[in-house]
Design a protein around this motif. Structure first.
Motif, PDB file in Angstrom:
ATOM      1  N   LEU A 287     -22.660  57.689   2.769  1.00  0.00           N
ATOM      2  CA  LEU A 287     -22.350  56.552   3.506  1.00  0.00           C
ATOM      3  C   LEU A 287     -21.244  56.402   4.102  1.00  0.00           C
ATOM      4  O   LEU A 287     -20.873  55.243   4.959  1.00  0.00           O
ATOM      5  CB  LEU A 287     -22.157  55.569   2.061  1.00  0.00           C
ATOM      6  CG  LEU A 287     -23.589  55.094   1.455  1.00  0.00           C
ATOM      7  CD1 LEU A 287     -23.413  54.236   0.389  1.00  0.00           C
ATOM      8  CD2 LEU A 287     -24.903  54.904   2.390  1.00  0.00           C
ATOM      9  N   TRP A 340     -22.100  47.629  -3.120  1.00  0.00           N
ATOM     10  CA  TRP A 340     -22.466  47.370  -1.930  1.00  0.00           C
ATOM     11  C   TRP A 340     -23.283  46.147  -1.800  1.00  0.00           C
ATOM     12  O   TRP A 340     -23.291  45.747  -0.562  1.00  0.00           O
ATOM     13  CB  TRP A 340     -23.266  48.492  -1.403  1.00  0.00           C
ATOM     14  CG  TRP A 340     -22.436  49.713  -0.882  1.00  0.00           C
ATOM     15  CD1 TRP A 340     -22.201  50.953  -1.754  1.00  0.00           C
ATOM     16  CD2 TRP A 340     -21.729  50.117   0.336  1.00  0.00           C
ATOM     17  NE1 TRP A 340     -21.377  51.713  -1.002  1.00  0.00           N
ATOM     18  CE2 TRP A 340     -21.090  51.202   0.201  1.00  0.00           C
ATOM     19  CE3 TRP A 340     -21.501  49.064   1.320  1.00  0.00           C
ATOM     20  CZ2 TRP A 340     -20.332  51.457   1.278  1.00  0.00           C
ATOM     21  CZ3 TRP A 340     -20.811  49.658   2.387  1.00  0.00           C
ATOM     22  CH2 TRP A 340     -20.115  50.925   2.475  1.00  0.00           C
ATOM     23  N   HIS A 345     -22.181  47.506   6.067  1.00  0.00           N
ATOM     24  CA  HIS A 345     -21.897  49.129   6.156  1.00  0.00           C
ATOM     25  C   HIS A 345     -21.704  49.454   7.551  1.00  0.00           C
ATOM     26  O   HIS A 345     -22.276  49.331   8.559  1.00  0.00           O
ATOM     27  CB  HIS A 345     -23.048  49.788   5.800  1.00  0.00           C
ATOM     28  CG  HIS A 345     -23.095  51.202   5.967  1.00  0.00           C
ATOM     29  ND1 HIS A 345     -23.704  52.020   7.126  1.00  0.00           N
ATOM     30  CD2 HIS A 345     -22.284  52.275   5.386  1.00  0.00           C
ATOM     31  CE1 HIS A 345     -23.542  53.096   6.817  1.00  0.00           C
ATOM     32  NE2 HIS A 345     -22.576  53.330   6.033  1.00  0.00           N
TER      33      HIS A 345
END
Length: 423
Positions: A287, A340, A345
């Motif tokens: 990520l 998350w 993101h």
């Protein structure tokens, strides 16, 4: 172009607890619902589903309506639990077993990538599955098949050998069939890492990175990475991130989505007591790459010990036990998904890029350097161990200012310029 600040997706490759993928022979919707309840209980948002091709299309001109109906029932059960569904069509290969229809084998032996009648039957099969689910809001789209490139080259014991041109043509036709069945859905293809690592493999990095709605990568550290670097080595804990960055080098769209579609913690390379740490580190490192669509762990549930002849590691890859109890890796990914949830993101660009040269960009005749132990692989691991966040750039773009600027790259390094260190 995808929204660069979109939220991440977290899911699991669904392995049924009752009968593994043979459950299609004795389909039990109640058992499926119980499995999906346990997956949803982890806070995941999607599953990847695997019909067995010989069971769904046992004759070239017969696609069993009852099997298709059961697939739709599974998708609807997933929707009731807030789970989206991606369907792999041509199974193909799963957990060391091949599942190919009798009409492609032995007395009817035909190349599954090149025979015109086989190709036409595959197109109709993929179109039929996609069309059956096209109106379901939770249907993400089709993946052509699971790591089907393993049928095309060594080390398969009986490969259907084809050229790279044939592979590209086959992929384009299969993707078009999926689109015909379910227009506008998220259709893609997925190969195992020979695409990136094996010289002569007809399925190429350029195909993986440029055909379909996203680039899928499958990260397995039993490929020599963990054996060489150990369970906590930089290369091991960053292997998924490495594949993501390697794939991005071939992208023509700088914001094409990347799906970490398979990743798992295989014993004994990753012992059970260390699976949670490996899960946490692997996902965190993945990520830290831009344009990641999501992470889909392999797999949802352990394989029952009542089933014989699997490689030992296949029995214990689940986030949950075969009795649907949460394992440490499952708890880890549930916490990551919760952390998350609702967050955008948007990692920082990787400003330093390591130059990879596999020869011609489209054919990549020299991919072995990218494999574990190869000069490029080890250089990337060394840079990462030094605290650099290396991107990857193709040699042909290494001095292309426009290309580098579009990716936020300000420094380019070649493996030959690096001082050797231990990664």
């Amino acid at each position: 172009m995808p929204d660069a600040t979109r939220t991440l997706r977290f899911g699991a490759n669904y392995t049924p607890t009752k009968g593994w993928f043979h459950h299609w022979l004795d389909f039990d919707l109640d058992a499926v619902r119980a499995d999906l309840d346990s997956i949803a209980g982890l806070g995941l948002d999607h599953i990847r589903v695997f019909p067995l091709w010989p069971l769904f299309q046992p004759n070239r001109t017969l696609i069993r309506p009852r099997a298709v109906e059961q697939l739709v029932q599974l998708a609807d059960a997933a929707a009731e639990r807030g789970l989206d569904v991606n369907v792999d069509g041509l199974q193909g290969h799963l957990s060391s077993f091949d599942f190919l229809p009798a009409w492609t084998q032995t007395w009817h032996r035909r190349n599954i990538f090149a025979d015109p009648e086989v190709i036409a039957a595959q197109e109709e099969y993929l179109r039929t599955l996609a069309a059956a689910l096209a109106d379901r809001p939770n249907f993400l789209g089709m993946t052509i098949g699971n790591e089907i490139n393993q049928f095309s080259h060594d080390p398969h014991p009986d490969p259907d050998r084809i050229s790279q041109e044939q592979a590209a043509s086959w992929l384009e036709r299969m993707l078009a069939a999926c689109e015909l069945g379910a227009p506008g859905k998220f259709h893609l293809h997925a190969e195992y890492d020979a695409t990136w690592y094996q010289d002569g493999q007809p399925f190429t990095p350029a195909q993986a990175a440029r055909l379909g709605a996203a680039t899928a990568v499958h990260s397995w550290v039993f490929n020599g990475t963990a054996q060489r670097h150990g369970r906590t080595g930089t290369a091991t804990e960053h292997h998924a991130a490495y594949l993501i960055e390697l794939a991005r080098a071939w992208h023509t769209d700088p914001h094409r989505p990347l799906w970490l579609q398979e990743v798992g913690a295989p014993a004994p390379h990753i012992p059970a007591e260390h699976a949670a740490r490996f899960t946490e580190r692997t996902i965190a490192n993945a990520l830290d790459c831009e344009d990641v669509w999501g992470v889909t762990w392999w797999c949802s549930h352990d394989v029952s010990r009542e089933l014989a002849d699997f490689p030992e590691l296949e029995y214990s890859l689940g986030l949950l036990t075969n009795d649907r109890e949460v394992k440490p890796a499952g708890a880890a990914i549930a916490l990551i998904a919760e952390q998350w949830r609702g967050r955008a993101h948007k990692p920082q660009p990787r400003t330093t890029a390591l130059v990879v040269d596999t020869g011609d960009t489209l054919t990549s005749p020299a991919r072995a350097a990218c494999a574990p132990g190869g000069a490029f692989f080890e250089a990337w691991a060394e840079l990462t161990a030094q605290g650099v966040r290396p991107a990857v750039v193709l040699a042909e773009y290494a001095y292309d200012k426009e290309h580098l600027a579009a990716r936020g790259i300000t420094e380019v390094v070649t493996p030959e310029q690096m001082e050797p260190t231990h990664a």
